[in-house]
Design a protein around this motif. Structure first.
Motif, PDB file in Angstrom:
ATOM      1  N   GLU A 148      78.640 -47.097 -13.179  1.00 32.73           N
ATOM      2  CA  GLU A 148      77.818 -48.281 -12.899  1.00 32.73           C
ATOM      3  C   GLU A 148      77.413 -48.987 -14.191  1.00 32.73           C
ATOM      4  OE1 GLU A 148      74.676 -46.732 -10.453  1.00 32.73           O
ATOM      5  OE2 GLU A 148      75.943 -46.709  -8.674  1.00 32.73           O
ATOM      6  N   GLN A 170      77.851 -29.807  -7.941  1.00 35.23           N
ATOM      7  CA  GLN A 170      78.913 -30.810  -7.801  1.00 35.23           C
ATOM      8  C   GLN A 170      78.317 -32.182  -7.536  1.00 35.23           C
ATOM      9  OE1 GLN A 170      81.362 -29.059  -4.744  1.00 35.23           O
ATOM     10  NE2 GLN A 170      82.576 -27.903  -6.212  1.00 35.23           N
ATOM     11  N   GLN A 171      77.283 -32.235  -6.724  1.00 37.78           N
ATOM     12  CA  GLN A 171      76.616 -33.503  -6.427  1.00 37.78           C
ATOM     13  C   GLN A 171      76.013 -34.094  -7.699  1.00 37.78           C
ATOM     14  OE1 GLN A 171      76.483 -35.033  -3.295  1.00 37.78           O
ATOM     15  NE2 GLN A 171      75.685 -36.760  -4.438  1.00 37.78           N
ATOM     16  N   ARG A 172      75.413 -33.247  -8.518  1.00 35.75           N
ATOM     17  CA  ARG A 172      74.810 -33.713  -9.770  1.00 35.75           C
ATOM     18  C   ARG A 172      75.867 -34.275 -10.715  1.00 35.75           C
ATOM     19  NH1 ARG A 172      73.604 -31.441 -14.617  1.00 35.75           N
ATOM     20  NH2 ARG A 172      74.367 -29.418 -13.956  1.00 35.75           N
ATOM     21  N   HIS A 173      76.994 -33.569 -10.840  1.00 37.48           N
ATOM     22  CA  HIS A 173      78.079 -34.060 -11.696  1.00 37.48           C
ATOM     23  C   HIS A 173      78.606 -35.392 -11.174  1.00 37.48           C
ATOM     24  CE1 HIS A 173      78.235 -30.633 -14.309  1.00 37.48           C
ATOM     25  NE2 HIS A 173      78.461 -29.795 -13.326  1.00 37.48           N
ATOM     26  N   PHE A 174      78.760 -35.477  -9.865  1.00 40.28           N
ATOM     27  CA  PHE A 174      79.228 -36.725  -9.254  1.00 40.28           C
ATOM     28  C   PHE A 174      78.260 -37.859  -9.547  1.00 40.28           C
ATOM     29  CE2 PHE A 174      79.173 -39.674  -5.657  1.00 40.28           C
ATOM     30  CZ  PHE A 174      80.484 -40.117  -5.682  1.00 40.28           C
ATOM     31  N   ASN A 175      76.960 -37.597  -9.391  1.00 38.76           N
ATOM     32  CA  ASN A 175      75.932 -38.613  -9.656  1.00 38.76           C
ATOM     33  C   ASN A 175      75.983 -39.081 -11.103  1.00 38.76           C
ATOM     34  OD1 ASN A 175      75.100 -38.412  -7.020  1.00 38.76           O
ATOM     35  ND2 ASN A 175      73.276 -37.207  -7.463  1.00 38.76           N
ATOM     36  N   GLU A 176      76.175 -38.143 -12.040  1.00 40.31           N
ATOM     37  CA  GLU A 176      76.261 -38.504 -13.454  1.00 40.31           C
ATOM     38  C   GLU A 176      77.462 -39.411 -13.700  1.00 40.31           C
ATOM     39  OE1 GLU A 176      76.266 -34.721 -15.424  1.00 40.31           O
ATOM     40  OE2 GLU A 176      74.117 -34.430 -15.113  1.00 40.31           O
ATOM     41  N   LYS A 177      78.591 -39.091 -13.065  1.00 39.80           N
ATOM     42  CA  LYS A 177      79.789 -39.926 -13.219  1.00 39.80           C
ATOM     43  C   LYS A 177      79.551 -41.316 -12.645  1.00 39.80           C
ATOM     44  CE  LYS A 177      83.220 -36.235 -13.326  1.00 39.80           C
ATOM     45  NZ  LYS A 177      84.267 -35.537 -12.574  1.00 39.80           N
ATOM     46  N   MET A 178      78.871 -41.375 -11.510  1.00 39.95           N
ATOM     47  CA  MET A 178      78.581 -42.672 -10.885  1.00 39.95           C
ATOM     48  C   MET A 178      77.671 -43.516 -11.778  1.00 39.95           C
ATOM     49  SD  MET A 178      80.244 -43.357  -8.218  1.00 39.95           S
ATOM     50  CE  MET A 178      79.320 -44.788  -7.670  1.00 39.95           C
ATOM     51  N   ILE A 179      76.687 -42.892 -12.398  1.00 38.91           N
ATOM     52  CA  ILE A 179      75.773 -43.622 -13.286  1.00 38.91           C
ATOM     53  C   ILE A 179      76.555 -44.199 -14.465  1.00 38.91           C
ATOM     54  CG2 ILE A 179      73.865 -43.330 -14.920  1.00 38.91           C
ATOM     55  CD1 ILE A 179      72.713 -41.265 -12.849  1.00 38.91           C
TER      56      ILE A 179
END
Length: 50
Positions: free
Chosen positions: A27, A15-24
């Protein structure tokens, strides 16, 4: 018990990885929007249109 904890931990990491991808992605869209706004501001200051 340990196996269950490991599964929960792995799910959390996913979930953290998916969230990070969405944030990238967010941005990069934000940067693109900012550069478009900057270009628009420069055009307005020059008193013309492209």
């Amino acid at each position: 018990m340990r196996v269950e904890l490991a599964k929960v931990f792995i799910q959390g990491m996913e979930q953290q990885r998916h969230f990070n991808e969405k944030m990238i992605k967010f941005e990069s869209k934000q940067k693109s929007l900012n550069s478009k706004i900057d270009n628009l501001n420069k055009t307005v200051k020059q008193g013309g249109t492209n």
